[in-house]
Design a protein around this motif. Structure first.
Motif, PDB file in Angstrom:
ATOM      1  N   ILE A 529      20.181   1.480  35.621  1.00 14.42           N
ATOM      2  CA  ILE A 529      19.915   0.037  35.605  1.00 14.42           C
ATOM      3  C   ILE A 529      21.100  -0.693  34.989  1.00 14.42           C
ATOM      4  O   ILE A 529      21.982  -0.086  34.372  1.00 14.42           O
ATOM      5  N   GLU A 530      21.121  -2.015  35.125  1.00 15.04           N
ATOM      6  CA  GLU A 530      22.165  -2.837  34.526  1.00 15.04           C
ATOM      7  C   GLU A 530      22.052  -2.789  33.002  1.00 15.04           C
ATOM      8  O   GLU A 530      20.954  -2.706  32.449  1.00 15.04           O
ATOM      9  N   PHE A 531      23.204  -2.844  32.315  1.00 17.03           N
ATOM     10  CA  PHE A 531      23.202  -2.872  30.859  1.00 17.03           C
ATOM     11  C   PHE A 531      22.587  -4.174  30.351  1.00 17.03           C
ATOM     12  O   PHE A 531      22.609  -5.190  31.049  1.00 17.03           O
ATOM     13  N   PRO A 532      22.055  -4.199  29.125  1.00 13.01           N
ATOM     14  CA  PRO A 532      21.679  -5.474  28.501  1.00 13.01           C
ATOM     15  C   PRO A 532      22.847  -6.457  28.555  1.00 13.01           C
ATOM     16  O   PRO A 532      24.012  -6.044  28.442  1.00 13.01           O
ATOM     17  N   ASN A 533      22.558  -7.733  28.719  1.00  9.60           N
ATOM     18  CA  ASN A 533      23.603  -8.669  29.118  1.00  9.60           C
ATOM     19  C   ASN A 533      24.641  -9.006  28.054  1.00  9.60           C
ATOM     20  O   ASN A 533      25.632  -9.677  28.341  1.00  9.60           O
ATOM     21  N   GLY A 534      24.456  -8.524  26.821  1.00 12.66           N
ATOM     22  CA  GLY A 534      25.482  -8.745  25.812  1.00 12.66           C
ATOM     23  C   GLY A 534      26.181  -7.458  25.397  1.00 12.66           C
ATOM     24  O   GLY A 534      26.966  -7.458  24.435  1.00 12.66           O
ATOM     25  N   THR A 535      25.940  -6.376  26.123  1.00 19.31           N
ATOM     26  CA  THR A 535      26.405  -5.058  25.705  1.00 19.31           C
ATOM     27  C   THR A 535      27.903  -5.013  25.410  1.00 19.31           C
ATOM     28  O   THR A 535      28.720  -5.491  26.198  1.00 19.31           O
ATOM     29  N   THR A 536      28.235  -4.431  24.263  1.00 19.35           N
ATOM     30  CA  THR A 536      29.632  -4.161  23.927  1.00 19.35           C
ATOM     31  C   THR A 536      29.851  -2.671  23.659  1.00 19.35           C
ATOM     32  O   THR A 536      30.986  -2.244  23.450  1.00 19.35           O
ATOM     33  N   GLY A 537      28.772  -1.885  23.643  1.00 24.14           N
ATOM     34  CA  GLY A 537      28.886  -0.449  23.430  1.00 24.14           C
ATOM     35  C   GLY A 537      29.327   0.267  24.695  1.00 24.14           C
ATOM     36  O   GLY A 537      29.474  -0.333  25.763  1.00 24.14           O
TER      37      GLY A 537
END
Length: 545
Positions: A529-537
């Protein structure tokens, strides 16, 4: 054997192997995110020979363990930790900058999940006036819902409201937390629903908490075997009200009247058992993991934090709490095998922060450690503004090692906000307990790529944080000389376990350094699935099959 029979036998074997491989490659029907509140990584090693085979050791042996995983921001508090785990990013993006913080727009201190637009569902108290509205990014379960066209369920469970609400984000079907006192109810908010499901009301009526509080908390094993901990009776631990010493046994039936009645269960190992009981009831009641779509359950064990705060990280109480939690986890994992299916679920286990040894205890060993007076610190700050700007009215708030300036007052006096902030940052390090300080302007204009200043920067949110941010010396607390706390960017607060286990997870371990924000993109990749929309990891490729 003739050729036809041989061909059919080979075909049957190949088909069987193919079916087995397809089953193994199939996405899990249930993902469980387990967060243990205030768990240091070294609890896994310190108590390893005392754990059984079916709890922590089961997932360590058969899953993938990250031995060098850390929080990569400041502050390491409960709300921030739970949010960062499931959003894959830091406070600079997701907006949850503490448990409580000063809102410079409202001009008041706020709590991370308070929301008066909603009501309590489950009783007549105000504890359900909550929502995730201050969370500005999505979580893994939000993205899973979007990917499945809002099919599947996402549920958060914890004794603490913030630990139930923030992990499952904005589209959760439910988040449940425990209201103790004289209420003794698992409740939720009208943000999620209008009435409790029958399985929740049935659980509340079963009154398991009362059964647990009618017992005596004694050590699970003979107390003389608790050699990993300090002596039971020592000067570094707080008592329960009604006890003269912080020692075993603890007669909960007698102590509950002076310790908040049902709220006492939060502060003893039985609180973790109650949480596991409720999580099992949720899996059955909501039929989780039984459909073609993937469900998501978050479970946070909060009692470890209450125990840790009161007694410290080297107490018999802390050791006993983890030995009992190990048994609760073993029971929970066995339940998942039976109820969901051993090949059908994936889980990860981590912590929202760790904790420091009681500073007074460290001082007794001649290890540098400190206690800081908030009154003395505020007086020192006002002395700086008086000396350089001839005013003691330039400070609006001091909290969470941040200074919020009164910008209106500064402008009225014809002063420059940036000049005032820089002078404070330069001078505040002269306070004996402050090690480093930096202005918000510097954090906006510069990039710290490593070290503790990088952690401070990742915890800084331009919209919500203060004008001057500070870092105390290691092992510094604003508290009494008994018990412990957390919140810093030092390794004793940042180093936590991360263990992945189950469907799609390799067996092994790694000593490479990983960040807590790497969990969400890794689980997202597992689920495709798509990453959470603020992901920086980043994705931890070693973990995934």
């Amino acid at each position: 054997m003739n050729k036809k029979l041989l061909f059919l036998l080979i075909a049957s074997i190949l088909l069987s192997n193919c079916n087995k491989q397809q089953q193994k490659n199939k996405k899990p029907t249930l993902v469980i995110g387990i967060v243990i509140d205030q768990m240091r990584y070294d609890y896994l090693t310190r108590y390893s020979d005392r754990f059984g085979n079916d709890g922590f050791n089961r997932i360590l042996k058969n899953g993938f363990s990250l031995k060098n995983a850390h929080y990569n921001y400041i502050p390491t508090y409960t709300a921030v930790g739970h949010t960062s785990i499931f959003t894959g990013t830091t406070p600079s993006n997701h907006g949850i900058i503490s448990n409580n913080w000063y809102d410079k727009f409202l001009k008041e201190s706020i709590y991370c999940v308070d929301d008066n637009r909603y009501e309590t569902v489950g009783n007549n108290s105000d504890v359900g006036k909550k929502s995730p509205h201050r969370l500005y990014t999505t979580t893994v379960s939000d993205q899973l819902h979007l990917a499945q066209n809002m099919q599947g369920k996402a549920i958060g469970i914890a004794i603490k409201d913030r630990s139930a609400i923030l992990p499952v984000g904005h589209t959760a079907n439910a988040a449940y937390w425990y209201d103790g006192g004289d209420n003794n109810k698992w409740v939720t908010s009208s943000f999620y629903m209008d009435t409790l499901p029958k399985w929740v009301t049935d659980f509340n009526e079963n009154n398991k908490a009362n059964d647990y509080l009618n017992e005596t908390w004694n050590t699970l094993y003979p107390i003389e075997t608790y050699t990993k901990s300090r002596a039971d009776n020592n000067i570094f631990e707080n008592n329960l009200k009604g006890q003269e010493t912080p020692t075993f046994p603890k007669n909960l039936k007698e102590l509950r009247t002076k310790n908040g009645n049902f709220s006492l269960i939060k502060t003893v190992p039985a609180g973790n058992t109650l949480t596991a009981d409720f999580a099992k009831a949720a899996i059955i009641g909501e039929n989780l993991g039984k459909n073609e779509t993937t469900d998501f359950l978050t479970v946070s064990f909060s009692s470890t934090d209450y125990v840790g705060h009161r007694y410290g990280v080297a107490a018999v109480e802390t050791e006993d709490t983890y030995l009992r939690l190990d048994k609760d986890l073993a029971n929970f994992f066995q339940f998942l095998d039976t109820q969901v299916g051993a090949e059908k679920y994936t889980l990860f286990l981590t912590a929202d922060h760790a904790a420091v040894h009681v500073p007074a205890y460290l001082q007794s060993l001649k290890i540098p450690a400190h206690y800081m007076s908030t009154k003395d610190f505020r007086d020192f700050i006002l002395g700086i503004t008086k000396k350089y700007f001839n005013s003691t009215e330039l400070i609006e708030n001091v909290s969470n090692y941040q200074i919020f300036l009164d910008k209106e007052k500064i402008h009225k006096l014809g002063l420059d906000v940036n000049v005032v902030a820089e002078k404070l940052a330069d001078e505040v390090v002269n306070f004996e307990k402050i090690y480093k300080a930096v202005s918000a302007k510097t954090l906006q204009a510069s990039q710290f790529s490593e070290g503790i200043m990088s952690s401070l920067q990742k915890g800084y949110n331009q919209k919500f944080s203060g004008d001057v941010l500070m870092i105390p010396y290691p092992a510094t607390l604003i508290s009494s000389r008994k018990g412990t706390s957390h919140g810093s960017g030092y390794s004793y607060d940042t180093h936590v376990p991360i263990i992945f286990y189950g469907n799609g997870i390799k067996q092994g371990s790694s000593s490479k350094k990983y960040d807590i924000t790497d969990i969400a993109p890794t689980i997202s990749t597992l689920l495709n699935i798509e990453f959470p929309n603020g992901t920086t990891g980043k994705v931890i490729e070693d973990v995934l099959k």
